[in-house]
Design a protein around this motif. Sequence first.
Motif, PDB file in Angstrom:
ATOM      1  N   THR A 193       1.738  13.740  -2.823  1.00 18.31           N
ATOM      2  CA  THR A 193       0.841  14.205  -3.876  1.00 18.31           C
ATOM      3  C   THR A 193      -0.539  13.561  -3.787  1.00 18.31           C
ATOM      4  OG1 THR A 193       2.797  14.403  -5.284  1.00 18.31           O
ATOM      5  CG2 THR A 193       0.675  14.603  -6.359  1.00 18.31           C
ATOM      6  N   LEU A 194      -0.655  12.424  -3.102  1.00 20.36           N
ATOM      7  CA  LEU A 194      -1.952  11.762  -2.973  1.00 20.36           C
ATOM      8  C   LEU A 194      -3.010  12.675  -2.361  1.00 20.36           C
ATOM      9  CD1 LEU A 194      -1.406   8.052  -1.854  1.00 20.36           C
ATOM     10  CD2 LEU A 194      -2.869   8.882  -3.693  1.00 20.36           C
ATOM     11  N   ALA A 195      -2.583  13.651  -1.568  1.00 22.13           N
ATOM     12  CA  ALA A 195      -3.530  14.586  -0.957  1.00 22.13           C
ATOM     13  C   ALA A 195      -4.305  15.363  -2.009  1.00 22.13           C
ATOM     14  CB  ALA A 195      -2.800  15.551  -0.024  1.00 22.13           C
ATOM     15  N   GLN A 196      -3.788  15.451  -3.213  1.00 18.97           N
ATOM     16  CA  GLN A 196      -4.434  16.223  -4.278  1.00 18.97           C
ATOM     17  C   GLN A 196      -5.424  15.396  -5.096  1.00 18.97           C
ATOM     18  OE1 GLN A 196      -1.457  18.222  -6.684  1.00 18.97           O
ATOM     19  NE2 GLN A 196      -0.086  18.428  -4.929  1.00 18.97           N
ATOM     20  N   ALA A 228      -2.522   6.249  17.217  1.00 14.35           N
ATOM     21  CA  ALA A 228      -1.177   6.828  17.131  1.00 14.35           C
ATOM     22  C   ALA A 228      -1.059   7.612  15.831  1.00 14.35           C
ATOM     23  CB  ALA A 228      -0.127   5.723  17.187  1.00 14.35           C
ATOM     24  N   ARG A 229      -0.464   8.802  15.926  1.00 12.36           N
ATOM     25  CA  ARG A 229      -0.416   9.692  14.770  1.00 12.36           C
ATOM     26  C   ARG A 229       0.965   9.711  14.135  1.00 12.36           C
ATOM     27  NH1 ARG A 229      -5.872  10.436  14.445  1.00 12.36           N
ATOM     28  NH2 ARG A 229      -5.121  10.890  12.358  1.00 12.36           N
ATOM     29  N   CYS A 230       0.969   9.975  12.814  1.00 14.00           N
ATOM     30  CA  CYS A 230       2.204   9.912  12.043  1.00 14.00           C
ATOM     31  C   CYS A 230       2.453  11.236  11.327  1.00 14.00           C
ATOM     32  CB  CYS A 230       2.126   8.765  11.033  1.00 14.00           C
ATOM     33  SG  CYS A 230       0.927   9.065   9.714  1.00 14.00           S
ATOM     34  N   ILE A 231       3.422  11.231  10.445  1.00 17.47           N
ATOM     35  CA  ILE A 231       3.850  12.444   9.752  1.00 17.47           C
ATOM     36  C   ILE A 231       2.755  13.039   8.869  1.00 17.47           C
ATOM     37  CG2 ILE A 231       4.768  11.316   7.695  1.00 17.47           C
ATOM     38  CD1 ILE A 231       7.191  13.232   7.935  1.00 17.47           C
ATOM     39  N   MET A 232       1.737  12.250   8.525  1.00 21.05           N
ATOM     40  CA  MET A 232       0.664  12.790   7.692  1.00 21.05           C
ATOM     41  C   MET A 232      -0.047  13.962   8.353  1.00 21.05           C
ATOM     42  SD  MET A 232      -1.103   9.506   5.799  1.00 21.05           S
ATOM     43  CE  MET A 232      -2.578  10.447   5.479  1.00 21.05           C
ATOM     44  N   THR A 233      -0.051  14.024   9.687  1.00 23.46           N
ATOM     45  CA  THR A 233      -0.710  15.142  10.367  1.00 23.46           C
ATOM     46  C   THR A 233       0.031  16.456  10.159  1.00 23.46           C
ATOM     47  OG1 THR A 233       0.472  14.764  12.456  1.00 23.46           O
ATOM     48  CG2 THR A 233      -1.626  13.605  12.139  1.00 23.46           C
ATOM     49  N   THR A 234       1.251  16.402   9.657  1.00 24.95           N
ATOM     50  CA  THR A 234       2.023  17.624   9.398  1.00 24.95           C
ATOM     51  C   THR A 234       1.807  18.134   7.978  1.00 24.95           C
ATOM     52  OG1 THR A 234       4.033  16.504   8.589  1.00 24.95           O
ATOM     53  CG2 THR A 234       3.787  16.735  10.976  1.00 24.95           C
ATOM     54  N   PHE A 268       0.813  -1.213   0.000  1.00 21.17           N
ATOM     55  CA  PHE A 268       0.000   0.000   0.000  1.00 21.17           C
ATOM     56  C   PHE A 268       0.848   1.267   0.000  1.00 21.17           C
ATOM     57  CE2 PHE A 268       1.081  -0.389   4.364  1.00 21.17           C
ATOM     58  CZ  PHE A 268       0.741   0.769   5.073  1.00 21.17           C
ATOM     59  N   ILE A 269       0.296   2.315  -0.620  1.00 20.91           N
ATOM     60  CA  ILE A 269       0.961   3.612  -0.730  1.00 20.91           C
ATOM     61  C   ILE A 269       0.088   4.651  -0.046  1.00 20.91           C
ATOM     62  CG2 ILE A 269       1.746   5.407  -2.323  1.00 20.91           C
ATOM     63  CD1 ILE A 269       2.198   3.179  -4.402  1.00 20.91           C
ATOM     64  N   THR A 270       0.695   5.523   0.764  1.00 21.99           N
ATOM     65  CA  THR A 270      -0.039   6.583   1.447  1.00 21.99           C
ATOM     66  C   THR A 270       0.692   7.913   1.272  1.00 21.99           C
ATOM     67  OG1 THR A 270       1.099   6.474   3.594  1.00 21.99           O
ATOM     68  CG2 THR A 270      -0.688   4.886   3.201  1.00 21.99           C
ATOM     69  N   GLN A 271       0.126   8.959   1.861  1.00 15.25           N
ATOM     70  CA  GLN A 271       0.770  10.273   1.845  1.00 15.25           C
ATOM     71  C   GLN A 271       2.105  10.278   2.584  1.00 15.25           C
ATOM     72  OE1 GLN A 271      -1.479  13.780   2.955  1.00 15.25           O
ATOM     73  NE2 GLN A 271      -3.381  12.800   2.293  1.00 15.25           N
ATOM     74  N   ARG A 272       2.362   9.286   3.399  1.00 16.41           N
ATOM     75  CA  ARG A 272       3.638   9.259   4.113  1.00 16.41           C
ATOM     76  C   ARG A 272       4.808   9.287   3.138  1.00 16.41           C
ATOM     77  NH1 ARG A 272       0.274   5.339   6.287  1.00 16.41           N
ATOM     78  NH2 ARG A 272      -0.401   5.676   8.442  1.00 16.41           N
ATOM     79  N   GLU A 273       4.683   8.518   2.062  1.00 17.84           N
ATOM     80  CA  GLU A 273       5.770   8.464   1.081  1.00 17.84           C
ATOM     81  C   GLU A 273       5.387   9.095  -0.245  1.00 17.84           C
ATOM     82  OE1 GLU A 273       3.462   4.595   0.777  1.00 17.84           O
ATOM     83  OE2 GLU A 273       4.237   5.857   2.386  1.00 17.84           O
TER      84      GLU A 273
END
Length: 285
Positions: free
Chosen positions: A56-59, A212-218, A48-53
């Motif tokens: 651009t997925l946020a767009q 637990a929260r990760c870098i995506m919250t930034t 799986f791929i997320t905004q962590r890596e």
Amino acid sequence: MPVNPKVVALNIHPLKSGRAISVDHAEVRLDGFAGDRRFMLVDPEGTFITQRECQTLAQVKATPQEGGVDLEMGDARLSARFAGDRRMGVRVWSSSVDAACADDAANEVLSDWLGRPVRLVHMDDKAERTVGAEWAGEPAPVGFADGFPILITTIGSLEALNRTLVSKGQPIVGMDRFRTNILLDHDTAWEEDLWEAVEIGGIRFDLVKPCARCIMTTQDQMTGERIGGNPIEALRVERMSADRRVPGVLFGWNAVPRGTGRIALGDSVRILSTRTERWPMKHRA
């Protein structure tokens, strides 16, 4: 403080790590909101791929359609369908799922959008995934969410976090950073730590594990850029878990629905049962 908290926002995220969609009501299934995190991007090996890596997925905005999903990124548009028996094995953390896979043409377009080879997969009726037996008491069905079917947060906790950010000279952040499903107007910060189960729209939700929260919250949830206030720094002040089972900083609670039906904006929330102790935290000056 309201006598009974009320639902003030409901969100679904059709594409894992893609844009959220605010809705007035949501159909609750045992595996979460209908349409929530039913599509996902994976690398060619199925991870799986997320905004962590891939910020651009946020767009990318996804709109589920009969037999597939429509995707938008800026002015670009794509209709992906999942016809036939095209499937692939994919991984979400420790889970393996037999998912439906989009056709090569759609995958090529998405790979061009994101600048890396990707495959679009769908959690269809043939796909199965369960998680969290050690927390939920029994395996909970779930889509492509990180861990559990539903995430519940409160306005009071966000306001407390933002006060800490301001004290550090940083801008405040919105709840979109935390990709919640159900936002409640309860104004006492962190009181959700004590809620064991709540009822909304006649449906019981068990709050089984803090999130637990990760870098995506930034990351800005419109652009994917790591700009603005840094919630991780604020949460480290008083929301650093002292329990090794859930390491890191915590915000919101993962929940498991124990029934099906519909919930809507304005629904009252009834606290069915509470815990005697809060989740243990490390506190820093």
